[in-house]
Design an enzyme around this catalytic site. Structure first.
Site, PDB file in Angstrom:
ATOM      1  N   GLU A   1      56.072  39.620  44.082  1.00  0.00           N
ATOM      2  CA  GLU A   1      54.764  39.094  44.488  1.00  0.00           C
ATOM      3  C   GLU A   1      54.010  40.082  45.377  1.00  0.00           C
ATOM      4  O   GLU A   1      52.787  40.164  45.329  1.00  0.00           O
ATOM      5  CB  GLU A   1      54.954  37.781  45.260  1.00  0.00           C
ATOM      6  CG  GLU A   1      54.857  36.534  44.420  1.00  0.00           C
ATOM      7  CD  GLU A   1      53.448  36.266  43.932  1.00  0.00           C
ATOM      8  OE1 GLU A   1      52.971  37.008  43.050  1.00  0.00           O
ATOM      9  OE2 GLU A   1      52.827  35.319  44.403  1.00  0.00           O
TER      10      GLU A   1
ATOM     11  N   THR B   1      42.148  38.740  44.601  1.00  0.00           N
ATOM     12  CA  THR B   1      42.825  38.170  45.774  1.00  0.00           C
ATOM     13  C   THR B   1      42.426  38.961  47.026  1.00  0.00           C
ATOM     14  O   THR B   1      42.195  38.376  48.089  1.00  0.00           O
ATOM     15  CB  THR B   1      44.357  38.195  45.573  1.00  0.00           C
ATOM     16  OG1 THR B   1      44.635  37.551  44.334  1.00  0.00           O
ATOM     17  CG2 THR B   1      45.088  37.473  46.680  1.00  0.00           C
TER      18      THR B   1
HETATM   19  P1  ADP Z   1      47.110  34.502  40.345  1.00  0.00           P
HETATM   20  O1  ADP Z   1      45.763  34.624  41.031  1.00  0.00           O
HETATM   21  O2  ADP Z   1      47.047  33.735  39.081  1.00  0.00           O
HETATM   22  O3  ADP Z   1      48.140  33.997  41.284  1.00  0.00           O
HETATM   23  P2  ADP Z   1      47.841  37.043  40.977  1.00  0.00           P
HETATM   24  O4  ADP Z   1      46.580  37.438  41.685  1.00  0.00           O
HETATM   25  O5  ADP Z   1      49.003  36.575  41.783  1.00  0.00           O
HETATM   26  O6  ADP Z   1      47.506  35.935  39.912  1.00  0.00           O
HETATM   27  O7  ADP Z   1      48.365  38.274  40.155  1.00  0.00           O
HETATM   28  C1  ADP Z   1      47.588  38.996  39.293  1.00  0.00           C
HETATM   29  C2  ADP Z   1      47.779  40.500  39.507  1.00  0.00           C
HETATM   30  O8  ADP Z   1      49.155  40.880  39.385  1.00  0.00           O
HETATM   31  C3  ADP Z   1      47.035  41.289  38.456  1.00  0.00           C
HETATM   32  O9  ADP Z   1      46.486  42.416  39.091  1.00  0.00           O
HETATM   33  C4  ADP Z   1      48.116  41.705  37.468  1.00  0.00           C
HETATM   34  O10 ADP Z   1      47.808  42.882  36.780  1.00  0.00           O
HETATM   35  C5  ADP Z   1      49.310  41.907  38.377  1.00  0.00           C
HETATM   36  N1  ADP Z   1      50.571  41.698  37.648  1.00  0.00           N
HETATM   37  C6  ADP Z   1      51.599  42.585  37.524  1.00  0.00           C
HETATM   38  N2  ADP Z   1      52.584  42.062  36.780  1.00  0.00           N
HETATM   39  C7  ADP Z   1      52.193  40.820  36.414  1.00  0.00           C
HETATM   40  C8  ADP Z   1      52.798  39.807  35.631  1.00  0.00           C
HETATM   41  N3  ADP Z   1      53.983  39.956  35.059  1.00  0.00           N
HETATM   42  N4  ADP Z   1      52.103  38.656  35.498  1.00  0.00           N
HETATM   43  C9  ADP Z   1      50.891  38.489  36.064  1.00  0.00           C
HETATM   44  N5  ADP Z   1      50.266  39.412  36.796  1.00  0.00           N
HETATM   45  C10 ADP Z   1      50.916  40.582  36.983  1.00  0.00           C
END
Ligand code: ADP
Length: 328
Positions: A147, A200
């Protein structure tokens, strides 16, 4: 009951086959923050999530061999699933490796824990194949490492909810302490995901550095009573507690028609609504599926007029977290 040549380990009264070579899992979407619980509270969804296949390989390394659904990097150092998997692999150093397939249904950057589903899923699947050497808190610790790649800091609210299921309260990250909070039986979530991008980092940058004592008092009163309402199945108290006076005033500006969305959801019977994670998804909680469906219809109406594409989901609270689809 078990084949004679299988090898087993007994842990926590469970007999685990160490001959298992492949597992397919469902790794759920999650809602973090939950109005007044910024960075500490999360809950897990039931019918929205990614699927992943994790397989043992002879080569002592970890590879991501397939990604479908949405584009995320194949390089393990750049994919959250790879980073969390490596964190675990380095601790246990088995004499085999793993390959990972990711079937993404959760759009990255949607605010419903897309990266957390991957970070939690890889370590959950590997742990099963290894004979469950780690407990859920330890798995969360590895998942946090993944994360951190997406969030630039170690946060556990989404990964804890994905791994433990139900509502989870991250009491502290260092050392990691996750509290499981009960979920009232009739609680349903309605989630709208407007197809706009909110980074984010941008959603964090607009937050104030300092907050007023008066607002802090309101927030911790709401947070305490929200937790109490979950423990006591008190939907009325839950309704009165789902308010965020600290983060929402800033972040709601990034979500088009946020106030109207919230007003219509509450008019349609929602107990309350808030921004999911750092947005753009917005969650509402309702008592009973009929109310959750009425909320879905009401917010659909609001967003249909805007010209912005969106998805809507209605889900029970998933009390289990990541689930095994098959293993062999
Ligand atoms: P969410 O807002 O849905 O929680 P995040 O902001 O936590 O999504 O994560 C998205 C970011 O993480 C993007 O920049 C994406 O490219 C990167 N990332 C890397 N690996 C993954 C993965 N396996 N799944 C989703 N996002 C990923």
């Amino acid at each position: 009951m078990y084949e004679n040549n299988e090898i087993f380990r007994i842990k926590n009264n469970l007999v685990i086959s160490l001959k298992m070579n492949e597992i397919k899992i469902f790794s759920p979407a999650t809602v973090a923050n939950v109005a007044c619980g910024f960075d500490v509270l999360g809950f897990c969804l039931d019918n929205v999530g990614d699927e992943m296949v994790i397989r043992k390989t002879d080569k002592k390394e970890i590879n991501i061999t397939k990604i479908e659904g949405f584009h995320v990097p194949f390089e393990i150092q750049k994919n959250v699933a790879g980073v969390s998997a490596l964190a675990m692999y380095d601790v246990i150093k088995p004499d085999y490796g793993f390959e990972i397939e990711i079937y993404k249904n959760i759009k990255p950057g949607s605010g419903i824990g897309s990266s957390a589903a991957s970070a939690a899923g890889s370590v959950f699947g590997m742990n099963e194949l290894l004979g469950r050497p780690f407990n859920k808190t330890e798995l969360t610790q590895f998942a946090i490492k993944g994360e951190a790649l997406a969030n630039d800091c170690e946060v556990a609210d989404n990964v804890a909810a994905a791994l433990f299921g139900g509502f989870t309260l991250v009491k502290s990250v260092t050392p990691l302490e996750v509290l499981q909070i009960p979920s009232p039986q009739q609680l349903y979530a309605t989630i709208i995901h407007p197809q706009i991008e909110i980074k984010t980092s941008e959603a964090r940058a607009i937050l104030p550095k300092d907050i007023k004592l008066k607002d802090a008092i309101t927030q911790w009163a709401n947070f305490g009573s929200l937790i109490h309402s979950l423990h006591t199945n008190n939907y009325e108290l839950l309704r009165k507690s789902l308010h965020d006076v600290i983060i929402e005033p800033y972040r709601s500006k990034l979500i088009p028609h946020y106030n109207e969305l919230k007003k219509e959801a509450i008019n349609a019977g929602a107990l309350g609504s808030g921004i999911s994670g750092s947005g753009p998804s917005v969650f509402s909680l309702s008592k009973g599926i009929e109310n959750a469906n009425a909320v879905r219809d009401a917010i659909k109406k609001v967003y249909s007029k805007t010209g912005i594409a969106f998805d809507i989901h209605v889900s029970r609270i998933n009390k289990e977290g990541v689930k095994v689809i098959y293993s062999h």
